[in-house]
Design an enzyme around this catalytic site. Structure first.
Site, PDB file in Angstrom:
ATOM      1  N   GLU A 288       0.711  -1.055   0.059  1.00 15.83           N
ATOM      2  CA  GLU A 288       0.001   0.098  -0.051  1.00 15.83           C
ATOM      3  C   GLU A 288       1.001   1.217   0.063  1.00 15.83           C
ATOM      4  OE1 GLU A 288      -2.374   1.186   3.594  1.00 15.83           O
ATOM      5  OE2 GLU A 288      -0.778   0.409   4.797  1.00 15.83           O
ATOM      6  N   ASN A 290       1.171   4.994   1.580  1.00 15.58           N
ATOM      7  CA  ASN A 290       0.603   5.754   2.632  1.00 15.58           C
ATOM      8  C   ASN A 290       0.661   7.183   2.217  1.00 15.58           C
ATOM      9  OD1 ASN A 290       1.523   3.975   5.318  1.00 15.58           O
ATOM     10  ND2 ASN A 290      -0.597   4.360   4.805  1.00 15.58           N
ATOM     11  N   ARG A 292       0.894  10.416   3.032  1.00 12.57           N
ATOM     12  CA  ARG A 292       0.994  11.435   4.111  1.00 12.57           C
ATOM     13  C   ARG A 292       2.484  11.341   4.637  1.00 12.57           C
ATOM     14  NH1 ARG A 292       1.066   7.859   8.263  1.00 12.57           N
ATOM     15  NH2 ARG A 292      -0.314   5.974   7.940  1.00 12.57           N
TER      16      ARG A 292
HETATM   17  P1  ADP Z   1      -2.540  -1.348   7.482  1.00 11.29           P
HETATM   18  O1  ADP Z   1      -2.801  -0.326   6.427  1.00 11.29           O
HETATM   19  O2  ADP Z   1      -3.622  -1.718   8.345  1.00 11.29           O
HETATM   20  O3  ADP Z   1      -1.447  -1.005   8.359  1.00 11.29           O
HETATM   21  P2  ADP Z   1      -1.011  -2.850   5.805  1.00 11.29           P
HETATM   22  O4  ADP Z   1      -1.598  -3.279   4.513  1.00 11.29           O
HETATM   23  O5  ADP Z   1       0.063  -1.935   5.692  1.00 11.29           O
HETATM   24  O6  ADP Z   1      -2.283  -2.667   6.826  1.00 11.29           O
HETATM   25  O7  ADP Z   1      -0.502  -4.327   6.533  1.00 11.29           O
HETATM   26  C1  ADP Z   1       0.129  -4.083   7.943  1.00 11.29           C
HETATM   27  C2  ADP Z   1       0.949  -5.337   7.878  1.00 11.29           C
HETATM   28  O8  ADP Z   1       0.325  -6.514   7.938  1.00 11.29           O
HETATM   29  C3  ADP Z   1       2.134  -5.446   7.488  1.00 11.29           C
HETATM   30  O9  ADP Z   1       3.138  -4.795   7.853  1.00 11.29           O
HETATM   31  C4  ADP Z   1       2.538  -7.002   7.456  1.00 11.29           C
HETATM   32  O10 ADP Z   1       3.049  -7.223   8.618  1.00 11.29           O
HETATM   33  C5  ADP Z   1       0.896  -7.560   7.572  1.00 11.29           C
HETATM   34  N1  ADP Z   1       0.507  -7.751   6.139  1.00 11.29           N
HETATM   35  C6  ADP Z   1      -0.193  -7.224   5.168  1.00 11.29           C
HETATM   36  N2  ADP Z   1      -0.351  -8.046   4.047  1.00 11.29           N
HETATM   37  C7  ADP Z   1       0.247  -9.141   4.165  1.00 11.29           C
HETATM   38  C8  ADP Z   1       0.282 -10.196   3.541  1.00 11.29           C
HETATM   39  N3  ADP Z   1      -0.324 -10.449   2.138  1.00 11.29           N
HETATM   40  N4  ADP Z   1       1.002 -11.522   4.167  1.00 11.29           N
HETATM   41  C9  ADP Z   1       1.455 -11.168   5.358  1.00 11.29           C
HETATM   42  N5  ADP Z   1       1.234 -10.247   6.099  1.00 11.29           N
HETATM   43  C10 ADP Z   1       0.823  -9.192   5.600  1.00 11.29           C
END
Ligand code: ADP
Length: 450
Positions: A288, A290, A292
């Protein structure tokens, strides 16, 4: 350049932005809720305006009040900090429609990247690898099951609008998929008023590595290298460092280039972060953007010497980035820990109250970003972070030594903090060797239940 900026946030980031304004010779107007009346950072601002009651929805998230505060104070721009309205493209649009510059990306880029499933489409168009996932939203449990069977368990159900680890569920079989699917939707609806979810393959013990970006309105986008944020508890970051340990240089370069490509594809400017997961074979996958400034931006400021908030303000005013890609270097090792008012001995329950003793560490290579001092009452209404402690040293081993010293020196009384668990982390052999992944804390450091 602007002569007065309104800071639409609270706590350490409000103070950080106020300081950046003053460094640029700009006046800073602070806003506060009734719970923050008399808070220490408000004294540092040139003016402070009450925008409503403690409840965020009635104050820090109340768009008309914030825009009105900017108008009555003659502020030409609004810095949203992180959280609150920082990623709300409607807010950005309304600011600009009112003739007040929103210090952040263009609305089109916020819309294209602001939600996780849409941003994956942009990533694919920019030839940036993404985690195998459902193409677009998953509307029924049946569809979710089909995807899971096609890619194989485990899978991750993710809220499209998600953030802060909310609206996310791992499913390891059909049963947990059924419950996880409805839980993720319900949680997303409650937290983001948007229940749409999509599915991803759940990667096995990945690392979280993200690339800091900054661009101006003249089409220049540069990266400021990466931060490793693999140390997380419940998908919330606890420790961040740069450079990412044990990351081959070739992978680092490819990842930084991919992030720049993605930003260019989206017509991005101002600061942003492109987040990736890195698997055990060092393949990286976009997760993703961010759109900001992030909590952990000082890590990058220390290794690159770039003042990110200052650049954000400058580019929002239409100025050119003050450096080019070739001028950016990553020097030494920087580490940040988040000190939260939480009790690690009791499942990290929030620990609001009056800080009786506050004796922070200092010395060479140490930076503390905090709004707290002795006598300050940590309110229970907001995020529990009370300080970001950073060290910057020539090598990772030296940075660890300094961090250990700082955590030992730091004395806080009156509230519980996460300092004890951070001490345990910095003594951990696997972490010292840079061998951690996003599941490390829960796997290795949390007391097993039952
Ligand atoms: P948020 O926006 O809620 O922080 P993210 O998409 O950035 O969510 O993901 C946060 C965390 O979740 C990542 O840093 C990782 O630890 C875990 N994560 C996200 N996607 C995956 C995936 N496809 N496989 C394993 N862990 C994941």
């Amino acid at each position: 350049m602007f002569s007065r900026i309104l800071v639409a946030n609270r706590g350490e980031i409000a103070l950080r932005v106020i300081r950046a304004c003053h460094d640029l010779g700009i006046e800073a107007v602070a806003v506060f809720s009734e719970a923050d009346r008399g808070a220490p950072w408000l004294d540092v601002a040139d003016r402070a305006i009450c925008i409503g009651p403690a409840l965020s929805a009635e104050s820090y998230l109340k768009i008309p009040r914030i825009i009105a505060a900017a108008e009555v104070t003659g502020s030409q721009a609004i810095h949203p900090g992180y959280g609150f309205l920082s990623e709300n493209s409607k807010f950005a649009e309304q600011c600009r429609a009112s003739g007040i510059e929103f210090i952040g990306p263009p609305v089109t880029a916020m819309d294209a990247l602001g939600n996780k499933d849409k941003s994956k489409t942009v990533a694919k168009a920019a030839k940036v690898p993404t985690v195998p996932g459902s193409d677009g939203l998953v509307e029924t449990e049946e569809q979710a099951r089909k995807f899971a069977h096609a890619v194989g368990y485990p899978v991750l159900i993710k809220a499209s609008a998600g953030g802060g680890g909310r609206g996310m569920r791992v499913a390891r079989d059909d049963d947990s998929l059924a419950s996880g699917y409805s839980q993720a939707r319900a949680e997303a609806e409650a937290a983001f008023k948007d229940s749409s979810v999509f599915l991803e393959k759940y990667l096995d013990r990945p690392r979280h590595v993200e690339v800091q970006l900054i661009g101006d309105q003249k089409g220049n986008v540069v990266h400021l290298f990466e931060r490793d944020c693999s140390l997380q508890r419940r998908h919330q970051k606890l420790v961040e460092e740069s450079p990412s340990p044990n990351l081959p240089d070739k992978v680092r370069r490819a990842m930084c280039d991919a992030a720049v490509r993605l930003a260019q594809k989206a017509g991005y400017y101002n600061a942003g972060t492109c987040e990736f997961l890195v698997d055990q074979q060092n393949n990286f996958y976009f997760i993703e953007v961010n759109a900001r400034v992030q909590v952990e931006h000082p890590v990058t400021e220390l290794v690159t010497g770039v003042d990110i908030i200052r650049e954000q303000i400058r580019v929002a005013a239409g100025e050119k980035l003050s450096f080019a890609q070739k001028d950016v270097q990553q020097t030494g090792c920087a580490i940040e820990v988040r000190i939260n008012a939480e009790d690690p001995a009791h499942d990290f329950r929030p620990s609001a109250g009056v800080v009786k003793v506050w004796r922070p560490p200092g010395g060479p290579g140490v930076r503390l970003d905090t709004h707290v001092c002795a006598g300050y009452r940590v309110p229970s209404n907001y995020d529990s972070m009370v300080a970001k402690l950073l060290v910057h040293r020539p090598t990772r081993a030296e940075a660890f030594a300094t961090m250990r010293r700082c955590l030992r020196e730091f004395r806080v009384e009156g509230i519980h903090t996460t300092i004890p668990i951070l001490q345990t982390i910095f003594d951990n052999e696997a972490f010292i060797a840079g061998k951690v992944d996003t599941t490390f804390i829960e796997r290795e450091l949390m007391p097993k239940k039952g």
